[in-house]
Design a protein around this motif. Structure first.
Motif, PDB file in Angstrom:
ATOM      1  N   VAL A 119      40.213  41.749  28.391  1.00  0.00           N
ATOM      2  CA  VAL A 119      41.593  41.487  28.795  1.00  0.00           C
ATOM      3  C   VAL A 119      42.305  42.827  28.908  1.00  0.00           C
ATOM      4  O   VAL A 119      42.229  43.659  27.996  1.00  0.00           O
ATOM      5  CB  VAL A 119      42.304  40.581  27.765  1.00  0.00           C
ATOM      6  N   TYR A 120      42.996  43.036  30.019  1.00  0.00           N
ATOM      7  CA  TYR A 120      43.705  44.300  30.251  1.00  0.00           C
ATOM      8  C   TYR A 120      45.206  44.023  30.288  1.00  0.00           C
ATOM      9  O   TYR A 120      45.721  43.483  31.261  1.00  0.00           O
ATOM     10  CB  TYR A 120      43.249  44.930  31.568  1.00  0.00           C
ATOM     11  N   CYS A 144      44.121  40.080  33.549  1.00  0.00           N
ATOM     12  CA  CYS A 144      45.143  41.125  33.443  1.00  0.00           C
ATOM     13  C   CYS A 144      46.462  40.498  33.021  1.00  0.00           C
ATOM     14  O   CYS A 144      46.813  39.395  33.462  1.00  0.00           O
ATOM     15  CB  CYS A 144      45.313  41.860  34.776  1.00  0.00           C
ATOM     16  N   LEU A 145      47.195  41.222  32.174  1.00  0.00           N
ATOM     17  CA  LEU A 145      48.495  40.771  31.682  1.00  0.00           C
ATOM     18  C   LEU A 145      49.526  41.846  32.032  1.00  0.00           C
ATOM     19  O   LEU A 145      49.829  42.724  31.219  1.00  0.00           O
ATOM     20  CB  LEU A 145      48.439  40.545  30.168  1.00  0.00           C
ATOM     21  N   PRO A 146      50.066  41.802  33.256  1.00  0.00           N
ATOM     22  CA  PRO A 146      51.008  42.851  33.684  1.00  0.00           C
ATOM     23  C   PRO A 146      52.392  42.634  33.099  1.00  0.00           C
ATOM     24  O   PRO A 146      52.711  41.566  32.542  1.00  0.00           O
ATOM     25  CB  PRO A 146      51.019  42.689  35.207  1.00  0.00           C
ATOM     26  N   GLU A 151      54.011  43.042  39.984  1.00  0.00           N
ATOM     27  CA  GLU A 151      52.642  43.465  39.676  1.00  0.00           C
ATOM     28  C   GLU A 151      51.701  42.265  39.655  1.00  0.00           C
ATOM     29  O   GLU A 151      50.595  42.305  40.214  1.00  0.00           O
ATOM     30  CB  GLU A 151      52.585  44.128  38.303  1.00  0.00           C
ATOM     31  N   HIS A 152      52.131  41.207  38.985  1.00  0.00           N
ATOM     32  CA  HIS A 152      51.341  39.973  38.882  1.00  0.00           C
ATOM     33  C   HIS A 152      51.012  39.418  40.264  1.00  0.00           C
ATOM     34  O   HIS A 152      49.853  39.073  40.560  1.00  0.00           O
ATOM     35  CB  HIS A 152      52.146  38.953  38.064  1.00  0.00           C
ATOM     36  N   GLU A 153      52.008  39.354  41.127  1.00  0.00           N
ATOM     37  CA  GLU A 153      51.783  38.810  42.467  1.00  0.00           C
ATOM     38  C   GLU A 153      50.859  39.704  43.275  1.00  0.00           C
ATOM     39  O   GLU A 153      50.008  39.213  44.032  1.00  0.00           O
ATOM     40  CB  GLU A 153      53.133  38.628  43.164  1.00  0.00           C
ATOM     41  N   ASN A 161      42.299  38.171  38.448  1.00  0.00           N
ATOM     42  CA  ASN A 161      42.841  37.131  37.586  1.00  0.00           C
ATOM     43  C   ASN A 161      43.993  37.712  36.767  1.00  0.00           C
ATOM     44  O   ASN A 161      43.809  38.673  36.024  1.00  0.00           O
ATOM     45  CB  ASN A 161      41.745  36.585  36.659  1.00  0.00           C
ATOM     46  N   SER A 162      45.175  37.154  36.917  1.00  0.00           N
ATOM     47  CA  SER A 162      46.378  37.701  36.285  1.00  0.00           C
ATOM     48  C   SER A 162      47.243  36.566  35.761  1.00  0.00           C
ATOM     49  O   SER A 162      47.250  35.468  36.321  1.00  0.00           O
ATOM     50  CB  SER A 162      47.175  38.534  37.307  1.00  0.00           C
TER      51      SER A 162
END
Length: 382
Positions: A119-120, A144-146, A151-153, A161-162
């Motif tokens: 997980v980033y 990913c956890l922005p 950023e997510h979009e 995967n976000s």
């Protein structure tokens, strides 16, 4: 409650990353996670009751010119962390920020045969520059956890995967904006990374001189998360100036405005409704890379969220004390400008998302850990 002894490995580098690590690891414990939490962190992660195997301050670097001489040491550090993960076989890996170190670390883990979830959190700003790193995120990370919706979009469009609900600072700044501040106090914030601090110190000292001549009270922040040798050098170089060694946000809250490094502190200033003049000075190689690769016209997150330059940005040769002083005076001594900036900051804050981001991160991390461990009822979709 999640049981199991394999635990979660985490790694962070920046001072802000250490704060995020401490928050999410503490949230895991509150959720009942009983496995071990171990990895590379700083004093905040250590204070959260985790096992620190390497000091994250080893990654306090800035730009190509600073990283190049440190490459042999960083390669040794990367290998030691990969060996640690392979030997202890955690149920999940959590990487936070510091992409120049963590992307190669994730790739090395995969090449070494480790297939557990990675997980980033606070992933690299591929939306702004070096977009080729998207393929690394797709290949080597599970989630990913922005920090921001845009950023997510971007990551979702790129096939990464976000997940996102908001920025962790939304919870930390959930109260009303500070009403009491010294109208003459100006926060000067040179940053927390060694090279950043000493590149920005000369223009900020120059700005302080102009501020004093105008009757203002400049106060320099000495970030508490910095190595002691940097703090001592700052104290020596700032003799004759007022300094602050507590949390930067407390200095911001008590000040009328600020000038200094772009980064997390600029977002904190925005959350507090404080004006800031943003300065950036990198080494020559870093500047060439920035000019060649950066795709965004703005470097400060508040300006990106607002869609306009609320915080004047002074980059490289324009990062002077006089420019910072002029920008501060434009805000402090022209109420029309001040009203426009405050309205823009209010709009930018609304783009930070919902509260509960850290708990959301912990929930998603725990779900991947549980799916890996085969714990029923704790899968990603649960």
């Amino acid at each position: 409650m999640t049981q199991g002894g394999r635990g979660i490995f985490f790694s962070c580098g920046e001072v802000s990353g250490d704060g995020y690590a401490a928050a999410v690891l503490d949230a895991l414990r509150r959720r009942g996670f009983t496995g071990s939490l171990f990895g590379m962190g700083g004093p905040l992660a250590a204070g959260a009751g985790t096992e620190i195997v390497s000091d994250s301050r080893a990654l306090h670097l800035m730009g190509v010119a600073d990283v190049l001489p440190a490459i042999p040491r960083l390669l040794r550090l990367k290998k030691s962390l990969v060996d640690l993960v392979i030997s202890r076989r955690p149920g999940a890996v959590l990487l936070i920020d510091s992409p120049d170190f963590h992307l190669p670390l994730a790739a090395s883990l995969r090449r070494s045969g480790w297939r557990g979830p990675i997980v980033y959190a606070v992933p690299p700003t591929v939306w702004a520059w070096r977009s080729g790193r998207v393929k690394n995120l797709r290949r080597d990370t599970d989630l990913c956890l922005p920090l921001f919706r845009f950023e997510h979009e971007y990551l979702l469009r790129a096939g990464v995967n976000s997940a996102w609900i908001g920025h962790p600072l939304v919870d930390e700044f959930s109260g009303p904006l500070p009403k009491e501040s010294d109208p003459k106090r100006i926060a000067l914030l040179p940053g927390s990374r060694r090279s950043e601090v000493f590149r920005l110190l000369p223009p900020l000292v120059e700005c302080a001189s102009f501020l004093k001549d105008r009757g203002y009270r400049p106060v320099f922040s000495i970030a508490p998360g910095m190595p002691e040798d940097i703090r001592k050098r700052l104290r020596d170089e700032l003799k004759g100036h007022e300094t602050w060694e507590g949390p930067g946000r407390e200095l911001l809250a008590s000040s009328a405005a600020a000038a200094g490094a772009s980064g997390t502190v600029a977002v904190e200033a925005m959350m507090l409704g404080k004006f800031m003049a943003v300065l950036y000075r990198g080494g020559f190689l870093s500047w060439l890379a920035w000019k060649a690769l950066v795709k965004t016209p703005r470097i400060s997150i508040p300006n990106l969220l607002a869609g306009e330059e609320l915080y004047p940005e002074f980059i490289q040769g324009r990062a002077t004390g006089r420019n910072a002083f002029s920008a501060l005076m434009g805000f402090l001594e022209d109420e029309r400008v001040a009203e426009q900036v405050r309205a823009g900051l209010s709009s930018a804050r609304s783009a930070m998302g919902l509260p509960g981001a850290v708990d959301f991160w912990a929930e998603r991390l725990e779900a991947l850990f549980s799916a890996q461990a085969g714990i029923p009822g704790k899968g990603v979709g649960a």
